[in-house]
Design an enzyme around this catalytic site. Structure first.
Site, PDB file in Angstrom:
ATOM      1  N   TYR A  78      -5.119   2.347   7.645  1.00 52.50           N
ATOM      2  CA  TYR A  78      -4.463   1.160   7.099  1.00 52.50           C
ATOM      3  C   TYR A  78      -4.084   0.154   8.186  1.00 52.50           C
ATOM      4  O   TYR A  78      -3.551  -0.915   7.888  1.00 52.50           O
ATOM      5  CB  TYR A  78      -3.179   1.559   6.357  1.00 52.50           C
ATOM      6  N   CYS A  91       8.995  45.106   5.100  1.00 50.56           N
ATOM      7  CA  CYS A  91       9.062  46.531   4.755  1.00 50.56           C
ATOM      8  C   CYS A  91       7.654  47.101   4.899  1.00 50.56           C
ATOM      9  O   CYS A  91       6.712  46.608   4.278  1.00 50.56           O
ATOM     10  CB  CYS A  91       9.550  46.708   3.314  1.00 50.56           C
ATOM     11  N   CYS A 145       6.407  51.211  -1.526  1.00 49.07           N
ATOM     12  CA  CYS A 145       7.607  50.482  -1.955  1.00 49.07           C
ATOM     13  C   CYS A 145       7.409  49.964  -3.381  1.00 49.07           C
ATOM     14  O   CYS A 145       6.417  49.289  -3.665  1.00 49.07           O
ATOM     15  CB  CYS A 145       7.858  49.322  -0.998  1.00 49.07           C
ATOM     16  N   LYS A 154       2.706   4.586   1.136  1.00 44.67           N
ATOM     17  CA  LYS A 154       3.097   5.164   2.423  1.00 44.67           C
ATOM     18  C   LYS A 154       2.813   6.662   2.354  1.00 44.67           C
ATOM     19  O   LYS A 154       3.581   7.433   1.786  1.00 44.67           O
ATOM     20  CB  LYS A 154       4.569   4.904   2.718  1.00 44.67           C
ATOM     21  N   GLU A 162       0.844  -1.195   0.000  1.00 44.18           N
ATOM     22  CA  GLU A 162       0.000   0.000   0.000  1.00 44.18           C
ATOM     23  C   GLU A 162       0.879   1.245   0.000  1.00 44.18           C
ATOM     24  O   GLU A 162       2.040   1.189   0.419  1.00 44.18           O
ATOM     25  CB  GLU A 162      -0.922  -0.003   1.222  1.00 44.18           C
ATOM     26  N   LYS A 201      11.202   3.170   1.173  1.00 44.44           N
ATOM     27  CA  LYS A 201      11.183   4.621   0.971  1.00 44.44           C
ATOM     28  C   LYS A 201      11.736   4.955  -0.417  1.00 44.44           C
ATOM     29  O   LYS A 201      12.844   4.531  -0.769  1.00 44.44           O
ATOM     30  CB  LYS A 201      12.012   5.335   2.050  1.00 44.44           C
ATOM     31  N   CYS A 254      13.075  49.881  -1.745  1.00 44.85           N
ATOM     32  CA  CYS A 254      12.796  51.300  -1.540  1.00 44.85           C
ATOM     33  C   CYS A 254      13.707  51.961  -0.517  1.00 44.85           C
ATOM     34  O   CYS A 254      13.702  53.192  -0.377  1.00 44.85           O
ATOM     35  CB  CYS A 254      11.342  51.494  -1.112  1.00 44.85           C
ATOM     36  N   ASP A 285       2.574  10.448   3.270  1.00 42.65           N
ATOM     37  CA  ASP A 285       3.474  11.327   4.013  1.00 42.65           C
ATOM     38  C   ASP A 285       2.643  12.278   4.874  1.00 42.65           C
ATOM     39  O   ASP A 285       2.313  13.391   4.471  1.00 42.65           O
ATOM     40  CB  ASP A 285       4.351  12.127   3.040  1.00 42.65           C
ATOM     41  N   CYS A 343      14.959  48.021   3.196  1.00 43.14           N
ATOM     42  CA  CYS A 343      14.301  47.299   2.105  1.00 43.14           C
ATOM     43  C   CYS A 343      15.147  47.412   0.843  1.00 43.14           C
ATOM     44  O   CYS A 343      15.543  48.516   0.451  1.00 43.14           O
ATOM     45  CB  CYS A 343      12.909  47.887   1.859  1.00 43.14           C
TER      46      CYS A 343
END
Length: 780
Positions: free
Chosen positions: A226, A430, A435, A116, A114, A314, A415, A118, A412
């Site tokens: 599962y 900023c 800006c 896996k 089946e 894996k 600007c 994540d 920044c």
């Protein structure tokens, strides 16, 4: 209705709605319309309000989160929740099979294979069919109790779908976010100016550990089961039978589950899963191989931390090694500074990568990333390139630790305004609304396909319009002339490259079309914090035009309602925080709660009539919950935006331009197209538009768009690498359309869809992956 009849009807409605929840969320085969479901739900709410003590623990009205917790309790697992041993190559899988056959005998063993998923492991306990608790894995012996959070996940039944359920049924599985749900969540966070989650697993783990279950209810969490924990009152003899029983009880299980004999067949299925995983709607990082027979598992036993009858294969992450040439800093439309790795170009997962996100300063410090380092990169969530780690052995002697604030000299980079640390997040920001970089990002957002859809206004054009002083705010676009656009230099003074009259004319035509776009598109285009596409659409549906939204009694009532409900809970004299108060103080609190209850009921009734909230029975008063994405934060953001100088300026400029964004009556019910009234599903990778853009086009054509294929689906639109949804469409005989056919249908005046495929037509041109479906595609 008397109490006796109410008891019977509440039980009938609870069972009926729970059954339809299973059909919709677990089996993707709904039998009733959303309107019919809402009618049943409203009837149950009304009865529970009249007879609050009759509300059952498995009532579907109990899914909305309650008051925030101060902390999670730690409880023991009835049976230890073990981890799996991992392997990364075929040789180790064959050694696992040899160890199994050494105990069970030399003949080939029957295994289950089946995906896996994540996500985050969870164990959910049902007693006499009723959900009683949910624990995280924790240390395997005990975990955090997250029952309140789990109850908000719609795909988890509050009651097992069985007439005579087992006395105890512990289902174990994985909580996760789908790829589309994760993308939508990050878009919402971007709309609010919050940092994006790095990947779906991190977002899931963070969501599950939120102390406020009301916030968890807003996260797109899902589940697959599962495994098993403690079971009493039922017999299970194999992994296949366990998953069959899970499904019978209304619990979701992996679609791509296979039972095979012998290690060679195991390796074949593991390879097929690896090929199919990019087309799945959720992330998987491997395949889990288990001995199918439970009696054989008893013989095999376990080690101190893992069962000897199972192993996780894996899949290697698609990674590449390259040189970090430099770090640049981007300024987003909300002012957030994001460091970006400038890389030596390298080919990875189907494309050449030259840039990768570094997220923020904290992430750079944690991984000790320095300019000049050799780094390992991978596509986080298979989409966003990210730097995983540094190859320390290849670090040049001169490489210095990177500090974002020092690097930009505290200002920044666009600007020159001072940057400040956001007190709520890890980001630097900023705060200068003028800006240029923020203006460019706002222009890009304003012009996006799901906003104003302004053709020919890409990133470089937006930059040059701002750089040349032609545009300082998005609405300045409507003042542009053909001469200005035609002569716009997209290059440099030394190497000029003009935009040209043809491109200029197309841009002006798009701006003229934008004047007539509906209110929902404008609300999204303004870039109001906490207002994404869905929220903008729902707010627009409640108002006729922008002037109504700007000073909306509906949104004001909603903010008041939700604020007063929170005040009422804080003032509750019986709450834990108020138990130590004196009798006089408690009396004052009680009076305050009574006054708030009256105000809440008045506000709630008003909003309930407009379909904004639903009343939930409970105690002496009702609690009202929102029925859409228009929550407290988004309602308050909209009101604050239009009450502030930026919003007032926009309203004034729109009046000068003669634009009043409105919600046309016909917008709610488009007619006359091939997609009108059809239920559609999008799957695979589209090239001419994003999934969100395709969904928006379908919605404007009068279609509904769902995330899963069922017998109620009319059409599946497929891109490249379409997987299980395409296979299911074939099985059910549902019409399939390629991206090219979809675009052609959007432009044509035809009001019919393609015919469903016949049994002999499985390799027609409507299939982007010609050839008969494999067993894996069909989920066999």
């Amino acid at each position: 209705m008397d109490r006796r009849d109410a008891t019977t009807r509440i039980r009938q409605l609870t069972d009926l709605i729970n059954r339809h929840n299973v059909l919709y969320y677990a089996e993707a085969t709904p039998e009733i319309s959303d309107q019919e479901y809402d009618r049943l739900y409203a009837e149950l709410v009304g009865l529970e309000k009249a007879f609050p003590d009759l509300a059952a623990p498995d009532s579907p009205t109990q899914r909305v989160g309650g008051e925030p917790l101060s902390q999670f309790r730690t409880l023991p697992h009835a049976i230890p929740m073990m981890s799996l041993d991992n392997t990364y190559n075929e040789e180790e899988l064959r050694k696992f099979d040899e160890r199994v056959r050494k105990t069970l005998g030399p003949n080939p063993v029957t295994y289950s294979v089946e995906p896996k998923i994540d996500g985050v492991s969870i164990s959910i306990r049902y007693e006499d069919g009723i959900l009683t608790s949910a624990l995280t894995r924790g240390n395997g012996r005990e975990g955090d109790e997250v029952t309140a959070n789990i109850r908000t996940i719609r795909s988890i039944p509050l009651k097992l779908h069985a007439d005579t359920p087992p006395a105890v049924w512990e289902a174990r599985g994985e909580i996760f976010m789908s790829k589309s749900g994760f993308a939508a969540l990050n878009q919402q966070r971007d709309d609010r100016g919050e940092p994006a989650f790095a990947n779906p697993r991190n977002a899931t783990a963070g969501s599950l550990k939120l102390l406020d279950s009301r916030e968890v209810a807003r996260r797109p969490l899902d589940v697959m089961f599962y495994g098993q924990g403690q079971i009493a009152g039922a017999e299970v003899s194999s992994q296949q039978q366990l998953l069959d029983m899970h499904r019978q009880f209304g619990l979701k299980t992996p679609e791509l589950f296979r039972v095979v004999t012998g290690i060679d067949q195991v390796l074949t299925v593991v390879a097929e899963l690896n090929e199919a995983r990019h087309g799945l709607p959720y992330e998987i990082d491997g395949a889990v191989v288990k001995v199918n027979d439970l009696a054989s598992r008893q013989l095999l036993g376990s080690t101190a931390k893992a069962p000897s009858w199972a192993i996780a294969y894996k899949y290697p992450a698609e990674q590449a090694e390259t040189l970090l040439r430099d770090i640049t800093v981007q300024v987003g439309r909300t002012g957030t500074l994001t460091p970006v790795a400038e890389l030596e170009p390298v080919f990875l997962a189907g494309s050449t990568i030259s840039r990768a996100t570094l997220h923020n300063q904290d992430e750079i410090a944690r991984k000790d990333i320095r300019i000049g380092d050799t780094v390992i990169i991978e596509k986080a969530g298979e989409v966003i390139p990210a730097v995983v780690s540094v190859v320390a052995a290849k670090r040049p002697a001169h490489a210095q630790p990177f500090n974002l604030v020092d690097y930009v000299h505290g200002a920044c980079p666009s600007c020159g305004a001072p940057v400040t640390k956001d007190p709520q997040f890890v980001a630097w920001r900023c705060d200068n609304l003028q800006c240029p970089a923020q203006t460019v990002r706002r222009l890009e957002h304003f012009s996006a396909r799901n906003a104003m859809d302004i053709e020919r206004l890409g990133g470089i054009v937006a930059e040059k319009l701002v750089e040349r002083g032609l545009v300082s705010e998005p609405l300045d676009l409507f003042d542009l002339t053909l001469d200005q656009l035609a002569s716009l230099n997209l290059g440099t003074d030394e190497e000029p490259r003009v935009f040209g009259p043809k491109n200029g004319a197309k841009l002006l035509e798009a701006l003229e079309r934008a004047r007539q776009l509906p209110l929902a598109r404008w609300l999204h285009a303004f870039g109001i914090p906490n207002v994404g596409v869905a929220t903008a659409r729902e707010v627009a549906a409640l108002h006729r035009n922008l002037d109504q939204v700007a000073d909306s009694p509906i949104l004001q009532d909603l903010v008041l309602l939700l604020t007063k409900q929170a005040e009422s809970k804080e003032a509750n004299p019986n709450s834990l925080r108020n138990r130590a108060r004196s009798v006089a103080e408690k009396q004052t609190l009680q009076e305050r709660v009574a006054a708030l209850t009256s105000e809440i009921e008045t506000l709630g009734q008003r909003l309930e009539e407009k379909g904004v909230v639903k009343g939930k029975a409970g105690g002496k008063s009702r609690e009202f919950v929102t029925v859409s994405t228009v929550a407290l934060e988004s309602a308050r953001s909209i009101l604050d935006f239009f009450a502030g100088p930026a919003g007032q300026t926009i309203l004034a400029r729109l009046r000068e331009l003669g634009i009043l964004p409105s919600t046309p009556v016909q917008e709610a019910q488009p007619t006359g197209g091939a997609f009108t009234g059809k239920t559609c599903v999008l799957t695979g990778t589209l090239h001419q538009m994003t999934r969100d853009e395709a969904k928006e086009r379908l919605l404007t054509q009068g279609a509904s768009v769902t995330g899963s294929v069922s017998k109620n689906t009319d059409l599946v639109i497929v891109g490249e690498n379409a997987g299980s949804k395409l296979a299911k469409a074939r099985q059910l005989g549902i019409a399939v359309m390629t991206e090219a056919e979809f675009l052609q249908a959007l432009e044509s005046e035809s009001d019919t869809l393609p015919d469903p495929p016949t049994e002999t037509d499985s390799s027609s041109t409507s299939d982007p992956n010609p050839g008969p479906p494999t067993q894996l595609e069909l989920g066999l």
